[in-house]
Scaffold this motif. Structure first.
Motif, mmCIF file in Angstrom:
data_model
loop_
_atom_site.group_PDB
_atom_site.id
_atom_site.type_symbol
_atom_site.label_atom_id
_atom_site.label_comp_id
_atom_site.label_asym_id
_atom_site.label_seq_id
_atom_site.Cartn_x
_atom_site.Cartn_y
_atom_site.Cartn_z
ATOM 1 N N TYR A 39 0.827 -1.211 0.000
ATOM 2 C CA TYR A 39 0.000 0.000 0.000
ATOM 3 C C TYR A 39 0.861 1.261 0.000
ATOM 4 O O TYR A 39 0.606 2.215 0.729
ATOM 5 C CB TYR A 39 -0.963 -0.008 1.196
ATOM 6 N N GLN A 44 -4.506 3.954 -4.697
ATOM 7 C CA GLN A 44 -5.727 4.674 -5.018
ATOM 8 C C GLN A 44 -5.676 6.119 -4.527
ATOM 9 O O GLN A 44 -5.396 6.384 -3.359
ATOM 10 C CB GLN A 44 -6.930 3.958 -4.388
ATOM 11 N N GLY A 45 -5.911 7.059 -5.451
ATOM 12 C CA GLY A 45 -6.035 8.455 -5.076
ATOM 13 C C GLY A 45 -4.761 9.267 -5.111
ATOM 14 O O GLY A 45 -4.812 10.494 -4.966
ATOM 15 N N PHE A 46 -3.598 8.620 -5.308
ATOM 16 C CA PHE A 46 -2.333 9.360 -5.307
ATOM 17 C C PHE A 46 -1.797 9.482 -6.730
ATOM 18 O O PHE A 46 -1.643 8.467 -7.427
ATOM 19 C CB PHE A 46 -1.299 8.660 -4.420
ATOM 20 N N TYR A 100 -1.871 6.933 -12.323
ATOM 21 C CA TYR A 100 -1.563 5.717 -11.569
ATOM 22 C C TYR A 100 -0.397 4.904 -12.123
ATOM 23 O O TYR A 100 0.024 3.934 -11.509
ATOM 24 C CB TYR A 100 -2.812 4.823 -11.471
ATOM 25 N N ILE A 129 1.018 12.377 0.258
ATOM 26 C CA ILE A 129 0.123 11.227 0.364
ATOM 27 C C ILE A 129 -0.686 11.307 1.660
ATOM 28 O O ILE A 129 -0.198 11.813 2.681
ATOM 29 C CB ILE A 129 0.914 9.897 0.281
ATOM 30 N N GLN A 179 -4.674 6.706 2.073
ATOM 31 C CA GLN A 179 -4.235 6.120 0.806
ATOM 32 C C GLN A 179 -3.210 5.012 1.015
ATOM 33 O O GLN A 179 -2.848 4.324 0.070
ATOM 34 C CB GLN A 179 -3.654 7.220 -0.091
#
Length: 575
Positions: free
Chosen positions: A380, A401-403, A424, A450, A454
């Motif tokens: 992660y 996800q999201g970064f 991504y 970050i 996330q």
């Protein structure tokens, strides 16, 4: 590992829209809430969502430089110039080259295609390819899924009397190449209403513009190539919204009814014959096989397959590509294990670090992107995997996800020789002596940007639901939400206080899976479900204690019969 379960209810404004849709569409509140989550706010938008129409595709001439691109292609064909169609070696690039080549060969024979070698030439437009074009008297190169940053290469081509038309969808720099036309919906000055086209999608729009300008019957010559568009959209993980939804919807129809010989041979080889193909089938079975050609051997072989005109030839090519995929899987597993050993041995402060960057000069360049994906899933954290190739360190970056990992790579641009990519996934190259500086700079950016959420597993729930709401009519309408993908994911439902009906059991060779038959606290509806690898919950379930489940609804087809099944994502004991 149990994820944090997130559910965000509708805002009061969204709830009012949902109630309006319930009245107008005569659908269940659950389905209307799913529509609102996907930006559908009116009965007109709902009709377009459920029945995507090719007539709703945008006018290609809204895209910057489309008129210039079409005019230059017209001039090349009118002057009988040699045209070279050039593309990246991944699925998006090879499908783009196949689509443009197959379309144009209906009207013009003086064309060829070129896929750069991943190891000898690397990503993007290569000097070697321009020299090849010059030596073979090509006057126009159409670059697909690459080229937006190839300022020096396009200038080199121009010095040799070769024009470029760039068809790309990656993020551009401030300065664009001095090409005849630069088609890219992500241009900062773009007026095009949809920015998320794949590389193949930009090529499709170019051919659409060319067809309109030359009164070519699009339905006859271009729409039969939409199977390639579906493969591109699914494999490149672009949002399946807006124009991509239309292209993917009709592309899947083409793939299921009349696929090209090349794709037909891959479908047979994957064991997918005589079943309805979905985006997931492309992502996990069809796409990796096409990709394996560029990873292990040559992306040109993938184009050779995709433009095949005879079934025997297509079958032989697909068998070769399938073997590349088997070799790729073995190498993938081997390198991933080595990467994990390096991380566990050398990263004593792994818990404190927000990113992973590892380097091994001997790793296979074609596999490092897959390994980076594996590491992000395992730890992660954003991950960059580096190897050595042709005098430079080259790498692939993958994100959580999201970064936005592209911005993190861009922050280090003064240390890099080249870079490009998406939110991504990104690629980069640098000198070996810059690796320590890159590691520190990259970690610094990630640490500052970050979010803690996330870096831990999260499960986003679309809606809480009771079993009595899941009816055959509900499921029929839910299937119309397809095709699923980024921007329109397969809805994740949550049902709480579920009980074993008494017939749930362990299944699998090692009894590692759960075959569930469940009821909830509000109804007597018996729901079937499968929970892969969740054997540890068996004792709790069989003790008749309540539990909560997150799941998607899937169609299970067995022995010709079709029924609804819950595909369990996670289980946890009820509070």
């Amino acid at each position: 590992m149990i994820s944090k379960w997130n559910y965000l209810p509708l805002s009061p404004e969204q709830d009012a829209i949902k109630k309006k849709l319930v009245r107008e569409l005569s659908l269940s509140p659950v389905l209307c809430e799913l529509l609102v989550q996907r930006g559908v706010t009116s009965i007109t938008e709902a009709k377009k969502f459920f029945h995507p129409q090719l007539s709703d595709l945008h006018d290609p001439f809204i895209m910057n430089d489309m008129d210039k691109a079409v005019e230059r292609l017209d001039r090349a064909m009118g002057g009988k110039e040699k045209i070279l169609i050039y593309g990246d070696y991944d699925v998006d690039g090879t499908t783009a080259v196949a689509l443009v080549y197959k379309f144009l060969r209906n009207f013009y024979s003086n064309i060829d295609y070129y896929i750069p070698d991943r190891y000898d030439e690397g990503y993007g437009i290569s000097k070697k390819s321009i020299d090849f074009a010059s030596e073979n008297d090509f006057k126009l190169i159409i670059a697909l899924d690459c080229g937006i940053k190839a300022i020096e290469k396009v200038a080199y081509a121009k010095s040799k009397g070769i024009d470029f038309i760039i068809c790309d969808h990656h993020m551009p720099d401030e300065d664009l190449p001095d090409a005849v036309a630069v088609l890219d919906p992500k241009r900062t000055d773009s007026a095009y209403p949809y920015s998320h086209l794949s590389g193949c999608g930009v090529g499709f729009k170019f051919m659409q513009g060319f067809a309109i300008n030359n009164d070519i019957e699009i339905k006859k010559y271009l729409y039969p190539l939409l199977d390639l568009m579906a493969v591109s959209i699914a494999s490149d993980i672009v949002p399946i919204t807006g124009e991509n939804r239309i292209l993917a919807y009709h592309g899947l129809k083409q793939l299921n009814t009349c696929p090209s010989l090349g794709l037909q041979s891959i479908i047979h080889l994957c064991g997918l014959k005589n079943r309805e193909l979905t985006i997931s089938d492309i992502v996990f079975k069809i796409g990796p096989r096409i990709n394996a050609s560029g990873r292990m051997q040559s992306g040109k072989e993938a184009v050779d397959l995709l433009i095949s005109k005879d079934m025997e030839g297509a079958k032989a090519k697909s068998e070769n590509i399938n073997q590349y995929n088997e070799d790729r899987k073995k190498l993938d597993s081997q390198i991933t294990n080595q990467a994990n050993e390096i991380i566990l041995k050398n990263c004593k402060d792994l818990d404190k670090r927000k990113s992973i960057v590892i380097y091994n000069a001997d790793w296979h360049k074609g596999i490092i992107g897959i390994v980076a994906s594996r590491l992000t899933e395992l730890y992660y954290k954003p991950a960059v995997v580096l190897t050595y190739s042709n005098g430079l360190v080259t790498g692939s970056a993958r994100s959580v996800q999201g970064f936005d990992i592209y911005k993190a790579i861009e922050y280090c641009r003064d240390l890099l020789e080249n870079f490009g990519g998406h939110t991504y996934a990104a690629g980069l190259s640098l000198k070996e002596e810059n690796i320590p500086h890159f590691i520190n700079r990259f970690e610094s950016y990630v640490s500052e940007n970050i979010l803690p959420t996330q870096m831990s597993p999260q499960l986003d729930i679309d809606i809480n639901i009771e079993f009595n709401e899941i009816t055959p009519s509900f499921f029929r309408t839910l299937k119309m939400f397809n095709p699923f993908g980024p921007g329109n994911t397969n809805p994740i439902f949550c049902t709480k206080n579920v009980y074993d009906y008494g017939t749930s059991r362990l299944v699998g060779r090692e009894l590692e899976h759960l075959k569930l038959e469940m009821v909830d606290s509000r109804s007597e509806n018996i729901m079937n479900g499968i929970a892969f690898g969740m054997h540890e919950y068996n004792d709790h379930i069989k003790s008749h204690k309540p539990f909560d489940i997150c799941y998607t609804l899937e169609e299970n087809t067995h022995n010709g019969a079709s029924n609804m099944q819950l595909m369990i994502k996670e289980i946890r004991p009820s509070e």
